[in-house]
Scaffold this motif. Structure first.
Motif, PDB file in Angstrom:
ATOM      1  N   LEU A 113       0.829  -1.206   0.000  1.00 11.79           N
ATOM      2  CA  LEU A 113       0.000   0.000   0.000  1.00 11.79           C
ATOM      3  C   LEU A 113       0.862   1.254   0.000  1.00 11.79           C
ATOM      4  O   LEU A 113       0.555   2.237  -0.695  1.00 11.79           O
ATOM      5  CB  LEU A 113      -0.929  -0.002   1.218  1.00 11.79           C
ATOM      6  CG  LEU A 113      -2.091  -0.985   1.164  1.00 11.79           C
ATOM      7  CD1 LEU A 113      -2.772  -1.079   2.524  1.00 11.79           C
ATOM      8  CD2 LEU A 113      -3.100  -0.570   0.095  1.00 11.79           C
ATOM      9  N   GLU A 114       1.940   1.240   0.767  1.00 11.16           N
ATOM     10  CA  GLU A 114       2.841   2.396   0.794  1.00 11.16           C
ATOM     11  C   GLU A 114       3.465   2.639  -0.577  1.00 11.16           C
ATOM     12  O   GLU A 114       3.644   3.785  -0.998  1.00 11.16           O
ATOM     13  CB  GLU A 114       3.935   2.167   1.843  1.00 11.16           C
ATOM     14  CG  GLU A 114       4.941   3.294   1.969  1.00 11.16           C
ATOM     15  CD  GLU A 114       4.302   4.598   2.421  1.00 11.16           C
ATOM     16  OE1 GLU A 114       4.772   5.659   1.933  1.00 11.16           O
ATOM     17  OE2 GLU A 114       3.371   4.585   3.237  1.00 11.16           O
ATOM     18  N   ALA A 115       3.761   1.563  -1.294  1.00 12.31           N
ATOM     19  CA  ALA A 115       4.304   1.716  -2.642  1.00 12.31           C
ATOM     20  C   ALA A 115       3.249   2.271  -3.600  1.00 12.31           C
ATOM     21  O   ALA A 115       3.576   3.005  -4.538  1.00 12.31           O
ATOM     22  CB  ALA A 115       4.822   0.366  -3.150  1.00 12.31           C
ATOM     23  N   LEU A 116       1.990   1.927  -3.370  1.00 13.68           N
ATOM     24  CA  LEU A 116       0.912   2.431  -4.219  1.00 13.68           C
ATOM     25  C   LEU A 116       0.572   3.891  -3.918  1.00 13.68           C
ATOM     26  O   LEU A 116       0.216   4.650  -4.828  1.00 13.68           O
ATOM     27  CB  LEU A 116      -0.350   1.573  -4.020  1.00 13.68           C
ATOM     28  CG  LEU A 116      -0.322   0.158  -4.578  1.00 13.68           C
ATOM     29  CD1 LEU A 116      -1.526  -0.625  -4.065  1.00 13.68           C
ATOM     30  CD2 LEU A 116      -0.325   0.184  -6.102  1.00 13.68           C
ATOM     31  N   ALA A 117       0.646   4.266  -2.648  1.00 14.63           N
ATOM     32  CA  ALA A 117       0.269   5.622  -2.229  1.00 14.63           C
ATOM     33  C   ALA A 117       1.338   6.155  -1.283  1.00 14.63           C
ATOM     34  O   ALA A 117       1.123   6.258  -0.074  1.00 14.63           O
ATOM     35  CB  ALA A 117      -1.092   5.609  -1.552  1.00 14.63           C
ATOM     36  N   PRO A 118       2.505   6.507  -1.810  1.00 16.41           N
ATOM     37  CA  PRO A 118       3.635   6.876  -0.957  1.00 16.41           C
ATOM     38  C   PRO A 118       3.318   8.029  -0.004  1.00 16.41           C
ATOM     39  O   PRO A 118       2.747   9.048  -0.394  1.00 16.41           O
ATOM     40  CB  PRO A 118       4.709   7.296  -1.966  1.00 16.41           C
ATOM     41  CG  PRO A 118       4.337   6.613  -3.244  1.00 16.41           C
ATOM     42  CD  PRO A 118       2.836   6.576  -3.246  1.00 16.41           C
ATOM     43  N   GLY A 119       3.646   7.823   1.262  1.00 20.63           N
ATOM     44  CA  GLY A 119       3.547   8.890   2.242  1.00 20.63           C
ATOM     45  C   GLY A 119       2.160   9.182   2.749  1.00 20.63           C
ATOM     46  O   GLY A 119       1.964  10.179   3.450  1.00 20.63           O
ATOM     47  N   ARG A 120       1.181   8.317   2.449  1.00 15.84           N
ATOM     48  CA  ARG A 120      -0.163   8.612   2.953  1.00 15.84           C
ATOM     49  C   ARG A 120      -0.907   7.384   3.454  1.00 15.84           C
ATOM     50  O   ARG A 120      -2.128   7.337   3.442  1.00 15.84           O
ATOM     51  CB  ARG A 120      -1.000   9.362   1.916  1.00 15.84           C
ATOM     52  CG  ARG A 120      -1.249   8.698   0.579  1.00 15.84           C
ATOM     53  CD  ARG A 120      -1.933   9.674  -0.381  1.00 15.84           C
ATOM     54  NE  ARG A 120      -2.375   9.051  -1.613  1.00 15.84           N
ATOM     55  CZ  ARG A 120      -3.641   8.732  -1.893  1.00 15.84           C
ATOM     56  NH1 ARG A 120      -4.591   8.993  -1.022  1.00 15.84           N
ATOM     57  NH2 ARG A 120      -3.956   8.183  -3.037  1.00 15.84           N
ATOM     58  N   VAL A 121      -0.158   6.410   3.967  1.00 18.89           N
ATOM     59  CA  VAL A 121      -0.766   5.177   4.477  1.00 18.89           C
ATOM     60  C   VAL A 121      -0.536   5.056   5.984  1.00 18.89           C
ATOM     61  O   VAL A 121       0.577   5.243   6.474  1.00 18.89           O
ATOM     62  CB  VAL A 121      -0.180   3.942   3.764  1.00 18.89           C
ATOM     63  CG1 VAL A 121      -0.707   2.658   4.386  1.00 18.89           C
ATOM     64  CG2 VAL A 121      -0.518   3.992   2.273  1.00 18.89           C
ATOM     65  N   ASP A 122      -1.602   4.760   6.726  1.00 20.32           N
ATOM     66  CA  ASP A 122      -1.541   4.512   8.165  1.00 20.32           C
ATOM     67  C   ASP A 122      -1.802   3.039   8.437  1.00 20.32           C
ATOM     68  O   ASP A 122      -2.632   2.416   7.767  1.00 20.32           O
ATOM     69  CB  ASP A 122      -2.619   5.311   8.912  1.00 20.32           C
ATOM     70  CG  ASP A 122      -2.470   6.813   8.756  1.00 20.32           C
ATOM     71  OD1 ASP A 122      -1.329   7.294   8.713  1.00 20.32           O
ATOM     72  OD2 ASP A 122      -3.509   7.507   8.689  1.00 20.32           O
ATOM     73  N   LEU A 123      -1.139   2.503   9.443  1.00 17.47           N
ATOM     74  CA  LEU A 123      -1.368   1.124   9.867  1.00 17.47           C
ATOM     75  C   LEU A 123      -1.899   1.129  11.295  1.00 17.47           C
ATOM     76  O   LEU A 123      -1.136   1.216  12.258  1.00 17.47           O
ATOM     77  CB  LEU A 123      -0.079   0.299   9.768  1.00 17.47           C
ATOM     78  CG  LEU A 123      -0.115  -1.131  10.304  1.00 17.47           C
ATOM     79  CD1 LEU A 123      -1.298  -1.912   9.751  1.00 17.47           C
ATOM     80  CD2 LEU A 123       1.204  -1.855  10.005  1.00 17.47           C
ATOM     81  N   GLY A 124      -3.221   1.096  11.423  1.00 16.84           N
ATOM     82  CA  GLY A 124      -3.851   1.022  12.731  1.00 16.84           C
ATOM     83  C   GLY A 124      -4.060  -0.430  13.119  1.00 16.84           C
ATOM     84  O   GLY A 124      -4.567  -1.220  12.324  1.00 16.84           O
ATOM     85  N   LEU A 125      -3.700  -0.772  14.349  1.00 18.23           N
ATOM     86  CA  LEU A 125      -3.719  -2.162  14.794  1.00 18.23           C
ATOM     87  C   LEU A 125      -4.576  -2.332  16.043  1.00 18.23           C
ATOM     88  O   LEU A 125      -4.507  -1.523  16.973  1.00 18.23           O
ATOM     89  CB  LEU A 125      -2.299  -2.635  15.125  1.00 18.23           C
ATOM     90  CG  LEU A 125      -1.290  -2.617  13.979  1.00 18.23           C
ATOM     91  CD1 LEU A 125       0.120  -2.789  14.526  1.00 18.23           C
ATOM     92  CD2 LEU A 125      -1.611  -3.709  12.969  1.00 18.23           C
ATOM     93  N   GLY A 126      -5.367  -3.404  16.068  1.00 23.06           N
ATOM     94  CA  GLY A 126      -6.140  -3.757  17.239  1.00 23.06           C
ATOM     95  C   GLY A 126      -5.825  -5.176  17.657  1.00 23.06           C
ATOM     96  O   GLY A 126      -5.229  -5.943  16.898  1.00 23.06           O
ATOM     97  N   ARG A 127      -6.237  -5.529  18.869  1.00 24.20           N
ATOM     98  CA  ARG A 127      -5.967  -6.894  19.349  1.00 24.20           C
ATOM     99  C   ARG A 127      -7.223  -7.729  19.512  1.00 24.20           C
ATOM    100  O   ARG A 127      -7.148  -8.903  19.844  1.00 24.20           O
ATOM    101  CB  ARG A 127      -5.187  -6.861  20.658  1.00 24.20           C
ATOM    102  CG  ARG A 127      -5.951  -6.350  21.854  1.00 24.20           C
ATOM    103  CD  ARG A 127      -5.035  -6.188  23.061  1.00 24.20           C
ATOM    104  NE  ARG A 127      -5.792  -5.889  24.271  1.00 24.20           N
ATOM    105  CZ  ARG A 127      -5.998  -6.738  25.269  1.00 24.20           C
ATOM    106  NH1 ARG A 127      -5.494  -7.958  25.211  1.00 24.20           N
ATOM    107  NH2 ARG A 127      -6.696  -6.393  26.327  1.00 24.20           N
ATOM    108  N   ALA A 128      -8.401  -7.129  19.258  1.00 22.01           N
ATOM    109  CA  ALA A 128      -9.644  -7.907  19.282  1.00 22.01           C
ATOM    110  C   ALA A 128      -9.780  -8.671  17.964  1.00 22.01           C
ATOM    111  O   ALA A 128      -9.129  -8.333  16.977  1.00 22.01           O
ATOM    112  CB  ALA A 128     -10.834  -6.975  19.477  1.00 22.01           C
ATOM    113  N   PRO A 129     -10.618  -9.692  17.914  1.00 17.20           N
ATOM    114  CA  PRO A 129     -10.749 -10.464  16.680  1.00 17.20           C
ATOM    115  C   PRO A 129     -11.557  -9.784  15.589  1.00 17.20           C
ATOM    116  O   PRO A 129     -11.455 -10.140  14.425  1.00 17.20           O
ATOM    117  CB  PRO A 129     -11.429 -11.762  17.128  1.00 17.20           C
ATOM    118  CG  PRO A 129     -12.199 -11.373  18.344  1.00 17.20           C
ATOM    119  CD  PRO A 129     -11.357 -10.329  19.030  1.00 17.20           C
ATOM    120  N   GLY A 130     -12.409  -8.817  15.966  1.00 19.24           N
ATOM    121  CA  GLY A 130     -13.271  -8.192  14.970  1.00 19.24           C
ATOM    122  C   GLY A 130     -14.413  -9.092  14.550  1.00 19.24           C
ATOM    123  O   GLY A 130     -14.986  -8.915  13.471  1.00 19.24           O
TER     124      GLY A 130
END
Length: 367
Positions: A113-130
């Motif tokens: 994703l970073e290669a597709l949209a350089p400088g505008r990708v966030d990686l938000g992480l959770g620990r619940a299963p969803g």
């Protein structure tokens, strides 16, 4: 695709118009009765483009599984699609549920994703299963579900090592690289982007708040479904925060359920359907988001009415002026650095219009 020029690698946004903080969007890609997942994803494209045009800072997609009314089981796939239809707005996961996936896989997906949209990708992480326990077991191929949550700090450390490509000598993963990633820049003749997706921790309790503070990471709290824990969690995050290479001071956003309509009565009608969705989900009967007409015809039991009233009490809704006042008050009470708005109204046009009305109420650009 141009990156934004905000500070802390895009973490800190800029408030526009009269908004008290930067405003952002959380999208569950909800599927309403009478519509398909294709319809919902097309709405997500429209909404992401609207958010970009109106000066919203970021657009996140949440990970959920085995829910007919939520089509966001694969955030990375959706984000790649949105990247092709936007140019500036930050895109990210709100979030990817880390225990559901191998850290290397997430590093590869978000490196792509970073290669597709350089400088505008966030990686938000959770620990619940969803999702529910049975679905989580199918995802993780184990019945020991607590192991994933309990090992979250170790999984997080491993993921960050893959993102930075800096396992120490002697580590069993020292020769394993997440590609696309930094290893390409250190290979003979290689050139690699200086950006890598910033990691956010998401939570609805104190666990991730404390961990984000100790690690000096940005923190996102799910106020939209855990409102009573918001202030304690944000206080804990700020109290435990240690400056890091990522942030020199705390930065916390909160997810907020919102719905603006020209008529306050219409907002209540729409929220009745959204509440019925949650009632069915909480009672083990997940389905498509019901229409307003179906919700109006539904005979709510006393328990269901109490739940609906409690659920909707945490949704900032009404006319644009009422929503603006409610958001301003919430920001003052919590001290949130950013407000991430989410709407689960059944009408796709209603959701799009809600964001337009809120942008207008704050005088955001692009009107």
């Amino acid at each position: 695709m141009a990156a934004d020029d905000t500070g802390a690698d895009g973490i800190r946004g800029t408030a526009h118009g009269t908004a008290p903080t930067p405003l952002s969007v959380l999208d569950l890609v909800t599927v309403s009765a009478g519509h398909t997942a294709t319809d919902a994803l097309r709405t997500s494209v429209e909404l992401s483009r609207l958010a970009e045009a109106r000066g919203f800072h970021r657009y996140w997609v949440a990970e959920h599984h085995s829910m007919p009314g939520v089509a966001s089981s694969s955030p990375a796939v959706i984000l790649a699609h949105l990247a092709a239809h936007t140019e500036r707005i930050r895109l990210g996961s709100g979030g990817v549920m880390l225990p559901n996936h191998a850290p290397l896989v997430i590093a590869e997906q978000f490196g792509t994703l970073e290669a597709l949209a350089p400088g505008r990708v966030d990686l938000g992480l959770g620990r619940a299963p969803g999702t529910d326990g049975a679905t989580a077991a199918a995802l993780r191929r184990t019945d020991h579900l607590n192991e994933g949550a309990d090992d979250f700090p170790e999984q997080l450390a491993e993921l960050i090592r893959f993102l930075d490509d800096d396992f120490p000598d002697g580590h069993p993963y020292r020769r394993i690289h997440a590609v696309p990633g930094p290893v390409q820049g250190t290979s003979p003749g290689g050139v690699q982007s200086t950006h890598r997706p910033p990691v956010w921790l998401l939570g609805s309790s104190g666990f991730s708040a404390r961990l984000a503070g100790v690690l000096g990471l940005p923190f996102a709290f799910a106020h939209h479904f855990s409102a009573r824990n918001t202030v304690p969690a944000l206080d804990l995050y700020r109290e435990t925060f240690r400056p890091s290479a990522v942030l020199d001071r705390p930065y916390a956003l909160i997810g907020v359920g919102t719905l603006a309509t020209e008529d306050e009565k219409e907002a209540r009608r729409q929220l009745k359907a959204a509440a019925l969705t949650m009632i069915r989900l909480r009672t083990g009967r997940p389905g498509l988001v019901p229409s307003v007409e179906e919700a109006e015809a539904h005979e709510f039991s006393e328990m269901e009415r109490d739940f609906a009233d409690s659920w909707n009490a945490n949704v900032v809704h009404g006319t644009p002026d009422e929503v603006r006042a409610g958001l301003d008050d919430l920001q003052k009470r919590t001290g949130a650095d950013e407000l991430m708005l989410t709407s689960n109204a059944p009408g796709m046009d209603v959701r799009l219009r809600s964001y337009e009305l809120i942008a207008d109420a704050y005088g955001l650009p692009g009107a």
